[in-house]
Write a protein that holds these residues in place. Structure first.
Motif, PDB file in Angstrom:
ATOM      1  N   MET A   1      24.438-164.716 -55.300  1.00 15.57           N
ATOM      2  CA  MET A   1      23.231-163.928 -55.618  1.00 15.57           C
ATOM      3  C   MET A   1      23.635-162.498 -55.939  1.00 15.57           C
ATOM      4  SD  MET A   1      19.862-163.294 -53.229  1.00 15.57           S
ATOM      5  CE  MET A   1      18.574-162.208 -53.788  1.00 15.57           C
ATOM      6  N   ASN A   2      23.146-162.012 -57.083  1.00  9.71           N
ATOM      7  CA  ASN A   2      23.475-160.641 -57.489  1.00  9.71           C
ATOM      8  C   ASN A   2      22.577-159.646 -56.778  1.00  9.71           C
ATOM      9  OD1 ASN A   2      25.434-161.488 -59.316  1.00  9.71           O
ATOM     10  ND2 ASN A   2      23.923-161.786 -60.941  1.00  9.71           N
ATOM     11  N   THR A   3      23.199-158.594 -56.274  1.00 11.76           N
ATOM     12  CA  THR A   3      22.435-157.529 -55.622  1.00 11.76           C
ATOM     13  C   THR A   3      21.957-156.539 -56.660  1.00 11.76           C
ATOM     14  OG1 THR A   3      23.796-157.741 -53.647  1.00 11.76           O
ATOM     15  CG2 THR A   3      22.491-155.721 -53.879  1.00 11.76           C
ATOM     16  N   PRO A   4      20.666-156.242 -56.722  1.00 13.27           N
ATOM     17  CA  PRO A   4      20.174-155.275 -57.718  1.00 13.27           C
ATOM     18  C   PRO A   4      20.838-153.919 -57.545  1.00 13.27           C
ATOM     19  CG  PRO A   4      18.351-156.432 -56.633  1.00 13.27           C
ATOM     20  CD  PRO A   4      19.587-156.770 -55.874  1.00 13.27           C
ATOM     21  N   LYS A   5      21.169-153.317 -58.681  1.00  8.37           N
ATOM     22  CA  LYS A   5      21.771-151.986 -58.641  1.00  8.37           C
ATOM     23  C   LYS A   5      20.690-150.931 -58.431  1.00  8.37           C
ATOM     24  CE  LYS A   5      25.709-153.063 -61.638  1.00  8.37           C
ATOM     25  NZ  LYS A   5      26.411-152.711 -62.911  1.00  8.37           N
ATOM     26  N   ALA A   6      21.020-149.937 -57.624  1.00 10.47           N
ATOM     27  CA  ALA A   6      20.067-148.844 -57.394  1.00 10.47           C
ATOM     28  C   ALA A   6      19.917-148.017 -58.655  1.00 10.47           C
ATOM     29  CB  ALA A   6      20.555-147.966 -56.248  1.00 10.47           C
ATOM     30  N   ASN A   7      18.710-147.616 -58.955  1.00 13.26           N
ATOM     31  CA  ASN A   7      18.476-146.771 -60.128  1.00 13.26           C
ATOM     32  C   ASN A   7      19.074-145.385 -59.901  1.00 13.26           C
ATOM     33  OD1 ASN A   7      17.001-148.703 -61.552  1.00 13.26           O
ATOM     34  ND2 ASN A   7      15.090-148.164 -60.473  1.00 13.26           N
ATOM     35  N   PRO A   8      19.868-144.896 -60.862  1.00 10.35           N
ATOM     36  CA  PRO A   8      20.428-143.555 -60.701  1.00 10.35           C
ATOM     37  C   PRO A   8      19.319-142.508 -60.720  1.00 10.35           C
ATOM     38  CG  PRO A   8      20.792-144.361 -62.931  1.00 10.35           C
ATOM     39  CD  PRO A   8      20.244-145.517 -62.140  1.00 10.35           C
ATOM     40  N   ILE A   9      19.542-141.454 -59.992  1.00  9.25           N
ATOM     41  CA  ILE A   9      18.553-140.377 -59.961  1.00  9.25           C
ATOM     42  C   ILE A   9      18.601-139.617 -61.287  1.00  9.25           C
ATOM     43  CG2 ILE A   9      17.863-138.250 -58.811  1.00  9.25           C
ATOM     44  CD1 ILE A   9      19.100-139.349 -56.255  1.00  9.25           C
ATOM     45  N   LYS A  10      17.462-139.501 -61.923  1.00  7.74           N
ATOM     46  CA  LYS A  10      17.402-138.805 -63.211  1.00  7.74           C
ATOM     47  C   LYS A  10      17.384-137.295 -62.990  1.00  7.74           C
ATOM     48  CE  LYS A  10      14.582-142.379 -65.461  1.00  7.74           C
ATOM     49  NZ  LYS A  10      13.282-142.632 -66.134  1.00  7.74           N
ATOM     50  N   PRO A  11      18.070-136.535 -63.837  1.00 11.77           N
ATOM     51  CA  PRO A  11      17.976-135.070 -63.753  1.00 11.77           C
ATOM     52  C   PRO A  11      16.536-134.627 -63.995  1.00 11.77           C
ATOM     53  CG  PRO A  11      19.784-135.752 -65.187  1.00 11.77           C
ATOM     54  CD  PRO A  11      18.991-136.983 -64.894  1.00 11.77           C
ATOM     55  N   ARG A  12      16.110-133.680 -63.208  1.00 10.11           N
ATOM     56  CA  ARG A  12      14.751-133.145 -63.336  1.00 10.11           C
ATOM     57  C   ARG A  12      14.769-131.960 -64.293  1.00 10.11           C
ATOM     58  NH1 ARG A  12      11.216-134.277 -59.189  1.00 10.11           N
ATOM     59  NH2 ARG A  12      10.565-132.112 -58.912  1.00 10.11           N
ATOM     60  N   VAL A  13      13.870-132.003 -65.281  1.00  7.67           N
ATOM     61  CA  VAL A  13      13.868-131.010 -66.357  1.00  7.67           C
ATOM     62  C   VAL A  13      12.490-130.369 -66.469  1.00  7.67           C
ATOM     63  CG1 VAL A  13      14.131-130.647 -68.852  1.00  7.67           C
ATOM     64  CG2 VAL A  13      15.668-132.217 -67.653  1.00  7.67           C
ATOM     65  N   ALA A  14      12.478-129.059 -66.673  1.00  4.45           N
ATOM     66  CA  ALA A  14      11.228-128.325 -66.909  1.00  4.45           C
ATOM     67  C   ALA A  14      11.358-127.521 -68.190  1.00  4.45           C
ATOM     68  CB  ALA A  14      10.920-127.400 -65.733  1.00  4.45           C
ATOM     69  N   VAL A  15      10.231-127.351 -68.881  1.00  9.43           N
ATOM     70  CA  VAL A  15      10.175-126.513 -70.082  1.00  9.43           C
ATOM     71  C   VAL A  15       9.090-125.468 -69.852  1.00  9.43           C
ATOM     72  CG1 VAL A  15       9.846-126.433 -72.572  1.00  9.43           C
ATOM     73  CG2 VAL A  15      10.876-128.470 -71.520  1.00  9.43           C
ATOM     74  N   HIS A  16       9.491-124.205 -69.815  1.00  8.60           N
ATOM     75  CA  HIS A  16       8.558-123.113 -69.522  1.00  8.60           C
ATOM     76  C   HIS A  16       8.325-122.246 -70.755  1.00  8.60           C
ATOM     77  CE1 HIS A  16       8.655-123.696 -65.111  1.00  8.60           C
ATOM     78  NE2 HIS A  16       9.922-124.004 -65.288  1.00  8.60           N
ATOM     79  N   LYS A  17       7.151-121.643 -70.815  1.00  8.16           N
ATOM     80  CA  LYS A  17       6.795-120.766 -71.934  1.00  8.16           C
ATOM     81  C   LYS A  17       6.442-119.371 -71.448  1.00  8.16           C
ATOM     82  CE  LYS A  17       2.851-119.865 -74.956  1.00  8.16           C
ATOM     83  NZ  LYS A  17       3.549-119.134 -76.029  1.00  8.16           N
ATOM     84  N   PHE A  18       6.980-118.387 -72.166  1.00  8.04           N
ATOM     85  CA  PHE A  18       6.591-116.990 -71.950  1.00  8.04           C
ATOM     86  C   PHE A  18       5.937-116.490 -73.238  1.00  8.04           C
ATOM     87  CE2 PHE A  18       9.461-117.800 -68.542  1.00  8.04           C
ATOM     88  CZ  PHE A  18       9.060-116.969 -67.508  1.00  8.04           C
ATOM     89  N   SER A  19       6.109-115.227 -73.597  1.00 13.11           N
ATOM     90  CA  SER A  19       5.481-114.691 -74.804  1.00 13.11           C
ATOM     91  C   SER A  19       6.188-115.240 -76.036  1.00 13.11           C
ATOM     92  CB  SER A  19       5.550-113.155 -74.794  1.00 13.11           C
ATOM     93  OG  SER A  19       4.839-112.636 -73.695  1.00 13.11           O
ATOM     94  N   SER A  20       5.500-116.123 -76.761  1.00 15.99           N
ATOM     95  CA  SER A  20       6.122-116.809 -77.892  1.00 15.99           C
ATOM     96  C   SER A  20       5.057-117.542 -78.692  1.00 15.99           C
ATOM     97  CB  SER A  20       7.165-117.812 -77.385  1.00 15.99           C
ATOM     98  OG  SER A  20       6.532-118.821 -76.624  1.00 15.99           O
ATOM     99  N   CYS A  21       5.513-118.247 -79.727  1.00 13.36           N
ATOM    100  CA  CYS A  21       4.588-118.978 -80.601  1.00 13.36           C
ATOM    101  C   CYS A  21       4.559-120.471 -80.317  1.00 13.36           C
ATOM    102  CB  CYS A  21       4.950-118.745 -82.063  1.00 13.36           C
ATOM    103  SG  CYS A  21       6.480-119.574 -82.555  1.00 13.36           S
ATOM    104  N   ASP A  22       5.349-120.954 -79.375  1.00 13.68           N
ATOM    105  CA  ASP A  22       5.453-122.380 -79.019  1.00 13.68           C
ATOM    106  C   ASP A  22       6.338-123.176 -79.983  1.00 13.68           C
ATOM    107  OD1 ASP A  22       2.390-123.399 -77.339  1.00 13.68           O
ATOM    108  OD2 ASP A  22       3.474-121.540 -77.228  1.00 13.68           O
ATOM    109  N   GLY A  23       6.903-122.528 -81.004  1.00 19.95           N
ATOM    110  CA  GLY A  23       7.691-123.252 -81.999  1.00 19.95           C
ATOM    111  C   GLY A  23       8.891-123.977 -81.436  1.00 19.95           C
ATOM    112  N   CYS A  24       9.555-123.390 -80.440  1.00 21.65           N
ATOM    113  CA  CYS A  24      10.744-124.024 -79.874  1.00 21.65           C
ATOM    114  C   CYS A  24      10.368-125.210 -78.994  1.00 21.65           C
ATOM    115  CB  CYS A  24      11.561-123.002 -79.081  1.00 21.65           C
ATOM    116  SG  CYS A  24      12.275-121.707 -80.125  1.00 21.65           S
ATOM    117  N   GLN A  25       9.212-125.155 -78.335  1.00 27.07           N
ATOM    118  CA  GLN A  25       8.738-126.323 -77.602  1.00 27.07           C
ATOM    119  C   GLN A  25       8.404-127.459 -78.567  1.00 27.07           C
ATOM    120  OE1 GLN A  25       6.089-125.382 -73.990  1.00 27.07           O
ATOM    121  NE2 GLN A  25       5.804-123.608 -75.301  1.00 27.07           N
ATOM    122  N   LEU A  26       7.856-127.101 -79.724  1.00 30.36           N
ATOM    123  CA  LEU A  26       7.526-128.119 -80.711  1.00 30.36           C
ATOM    124  C   LEU A  26       8.778-128.812 -81.237  1.00 30.36           C
ATOM    125  CD1 LEU A  26       4.701-126.337 -82.747  1.00 30.36           C
ATOM    126  CD2 LEU A  26       4.468-128.234 -81.135  1.00 30.36           C
ATOM    127  N   ALA A  27       9.923-128.117 -81.184  1.00 21.72           N
ATOM    128  CA  ALA A  27      11.181-128.750 -81.592  1.00 21.72           C
ATOM    129  C   ALA A  27      11.473-129.951 -80.701  1.00 21.72           C
ATOM    130  CB  ALA A  27      12.330-127.744 -81.523  1.00 21.72           C
TER     131      ALA A  27
END
Length: 267
Positions: A1-27
């Motif tokens: 019987m195969n033992t299920p592999k544990a799911n690797p922990i995904k890196p946590r990512v945030a995208v923050h905005k300051f004074s801008s036009c949002d163009g880089c977030q749209l990328a």
């Protein structure tokens, strides 16, 4: 019987905005299917433009778009830095202050009064500054806006555990690689390509027009030589200053180039 592999922990990512036009977030959003693939490899915990809202959580990587232009921005920058293992500034606003930094040095009560009917509602700092002026930045991605492939390449590098590549070559190298004729040589058009970093794919020269420096200064940019070339093409000193004092006006190399021309006293 195969033992299920544990799911690797995904890196946590945030995208923050300051004074801008949002163009880089749209990328990010314009990546399309690549964004869906990316979402399966990382956990996007905060990205207001895309939906997730959790600005106070701890993350592995924080992407920050926009300049610090208000007291609230300055305070929030410190908070994001304290809750992020890596902080990456994306776009001209975050790396050099952006278009809004054109007000640096002229911002004042009279200026605000002439524009806004209720100036007392405006809470702006005297200067618009890049993120690195306030906190440690681990990597800067230049551009106005940055491109989707640039963003994806940075994330892929981080997922592989390697430092992202800083493409500090000049736009001229992209023109040569793709066989575009030099607009300055062939048509006498004043072009910022010789001092501007690559990354845009030489978009403007590919259409027969001049580069205007939206990706910021390249490595070892010879601004004195370019200013002399612009003068030989008939540009007045003030016109040359304005070439350097545009989207990335507060980038040290471009700022110094403009100041050198001003000091000559022949604007």
């Amino acid at each position: 019987m195969n033992t299920p592999k544990a799911n690797p922990i995904k890196p946590r990512v945030a995208v923050h905005k300051f004074s801008s036009c949002d163009g880089c977030q749209l990328a990010f959003l314009n990546l399309g299917e690549d964004l869906l693939t990316l979402a399966g490899r990382v956990e996007l915990v905060h990205f207001a433009e895309a939906g997730p809202l959790d600005p106070d959580t701890d993350v592995d990587v924080a992407f920050v778009e926009g300049s610090v232009s208000t007291p609230e921005d300055a305070e929030r920058t410190q908070h994001i830095r304290a809750h992020s293992r890596l902080l990456i500034a994306i776009g001209a606003c975050a790396t050099s202050g952006g278009i809004q930094s054109l007000r640096n040095g002229v911002f004042g009560e009279n200026w605000v009064t002439h524009i806004y009917s209720h100036p007392e509602a405006i809470a702006s700092l005297e200067r618009s500054t890049p993120i690195a002026s306030h906190v440690k930045v681990d990597f800067e991605l230049w551009g106005c806006p940055v491109s989707g492939p640039q963003m994806l390449a940075v994330v892929n590098s981080l997922l592989l555990g390697v430092a992202p590549r800083d493409n500090a070559d000049k736009v001229c190298t992209e023109c040569k690689r793709q066989g575009y004729p030099c607009v300055m040589v062939s048509r006498g058009i004043a072009c910022m390509g010789p001092v501007t970093r690559a990354g845009c794919g030489a978009l403007c020269p590919s259409l027969g027009r001049d580069c205007y420096g939206c990706y910021g200064p390249a490595e070892n940019a010879n601004t004195d030589a370019l200013a002399a070339q612009f003068a030989s093409l008939g540009l007045r000193p003030l016109d040359i200053i304005q070439r350097f004092q545009s989207i990335n006006s507060q980038a040290p190399v471009f700022l110094a180039a403009a100041d050198t021309i001003r000091m000559r006293g022949d604007e």
